[in-house]
Design an enzyme around this catalytic site. Structure first.
Site, PDB file in Angstrom:
ATOM      1  N   GLY A  12       0.827  -1.203   0.000  1.00  0.00           N
ATOM      2  CA  GLY A  12       0.000   0.000   0.000  1.00  0.00           C
ATOM      3  C   GLY A  12       0.856   1.247   0.000  1.00  0.00           C
ATOM      4  N   ASN A  80       0.806  -2.773   5.192  1.00  0.00           N
ATOM      5  CA  ASN A  80       0.020  -1.547   5.347  1.00  0.00           C
ATOM      6  C   ASN A  80      -1.189  -1.503   4.418  1.00  0.00           C
ATOM      7  OD1 ASN A  80      -0.439   1.461   5.845  1.00  0.00           O
ATOM      8  ND2 ASN A  80       0.125   1.462   3.677  1.00  0.00           N
ATOM      9  N   SER A 132      -6.429  -1.609  12.905  1.00  0.00           N
ATOM     10  CA  SER A 132      -7.304  -0.441  12.946  1.00  0.00           C
ATOM     11  C   SER A 132      -8.072  -0.420  14.255  1.00  0.00           C
ATOM     12  CB  SER A 132      -8.302  -0.488  11.782  1.00  0.00           C
ATOM     13  OG  SER A 132      -9.313   0.500  11.927  1.00  0.00           O
ATOM     14  N   TYR A 146     -14.409  -5.043   6.629  1.00  0.00           N
ATOM     15  CA  TYR A 146     -13.195  -4.309   7.003  1.00  0.00           C
ATOM     16  C   TYR A 146     -12.852  -4.550   8.464  1.00  0.00           C
ATOM     17  CZ  TYR A 146     -10.040  -0.392   7.902  1.00  0.00           C
ATOM     18  OH  TYR A 146      -8.961   0.370   8.285  1.00  0.00           O
ATOM     19  N   THR A 148     -13.724  -6.956  10.475  1.00  0.00           N
ATOM     20  CA  THR A 148     -13.344  -8.338  10.732  1.00  0.00           C
ATOM     21  C   THR A 148     -11.950  -8.635  10.206  1.00  0.00           C
ATOM     22  OG1 THR A 148     -15.672  -8.970  10.553  1.00  0.00           O
ATOM     23  CG2 THR A 148     -14.054 -10.738  10.445  1.00  0.00           C
ATOM     24  N   LYS A 150      -9.461  -6.588   9.903  1.00  0.00           N
ATOM     25  CA  LYS A 150      -8.457  -5.951  10.748  1.00  0.00           C
ATOM     26  C   LYS A 150      -8.313  -6.672  12.090  1.00  0.00           C
ATOM     27  CE  LYS A 150      -7.045  -2.674   8.034  1.00  0.00           C
ATOM     28  NZ  LYS A 150      -5.648  -2.605   7.554  1.00  0.00           N
TER      29      LYS A 150
END
Length: 240
Positions: A12, A80, A132, A146, A148, A150
């Site tokens: 990323g 990332n 996050s 998202y 889950t 993270k």
């Protein structure tokens, strides 16, 4: 904080956060391998940091497998890359669920699986995963997939930390909340941003450079006694 002679792979890398991480690690002396799907921004990043750009889609297992087969050994792996979805449970499609997990979780697993044996052979390594705050709060603006993905990335961090603690390798995660990036500036509307600012005790969003500084510390020799840790960067939204 000196990373002379170390090689760091950052996924990323072309985004706001990834670019800040690459710039900071390069400033500390690391050689950067920058991985992203955005060829144009990768080339610009290569010009400013001397990074080796690799353009690939982390959501495509075959493309990632090809990249992994050609990777040189790395000392620092920064997972990332991430994609955000705001879809909550009842609206979440299985197709998009799998896409989000391929990018946010599976890619980190596969890259770790490739990098760790080489780190062990040299007796030194760092794995830094970008989790996050969504994984701790259940997601406010973030959707189910998202959130889950993270949370699972945090679990991967703990698993790697436990397995490799005695082999010179540390594994840690960072859990930011609302870094000023396109995820905040473009995927949240103005009303959402203003509401969030009213909820964040420090009264502002996190900067990419602040997260990059934390990555640099965890990557440094000074952080060799820290492993299996999740560093919260949420401006006081949650204490633990």
């Amino acid at each position: 904080m000196n990373l002379d002679g170390k090689t760091a792979l950052v996924t990323g890398a072309a985004g706001a956060l990834g670019a800040a991480i690459c710039e900071r690690l390069a400033a500390d002396g690391a050689n950067i391998i920058a991985l992203d799907i955005d060829q144009t921004h990768l080339e610009k990043l290569a010009e400013t940091t001397g990074a080796t750009p690799i353009c690939t889609d982390l959501g495509d297992p075959r493309s990632l497998e090809t990249v992994i087969g050609e990777l040189a050994p790395v000392d620092i792996l920064v997972n990332n890359a991430g994609v955000l979805s705001n879809d909550k449970l009842e609206k979440q499609s299985l197709t998009d669920w799998h896409r989000i997990h391929r990018i946010n979780l599976d890619a980190a697993f596969l890259l770790s699986q490739n990098a760790l044996p080489k780190m062990v052979s040299r007796g030194w390594g760092r794995v830094i995963n970008m989790s996050s705050w969504a994984s701790k709060c259940g997601g406010l603006t973030a959707g189910t997939a998202y959130t889950t993905s993270k949370a699972a990335l945090t679990g991967l961090t703990f698993s790697v930390a436990r397995e490799y603690a005695g082999k010179g390798v540390t594994a840690n995660a960072i859990a930011p909340a609302y870094v000023m990036s396109p995820m905040v500036s473009e995927q949240l509307c103005e009303d959402q941003r203003q509401h969030l600012l009213s909820e964040i005790p420090v009264g502002r969003f996190c900067s990419p450079e602040e997260v990059a500084h934390t990555v640099a510390f965890l990557a440094s020799p000074l952080a060799g006694f820290i492993t299996g840790e999740v560093i919260d960067m949420n401006g006081g939204l949650q204490f633990d």
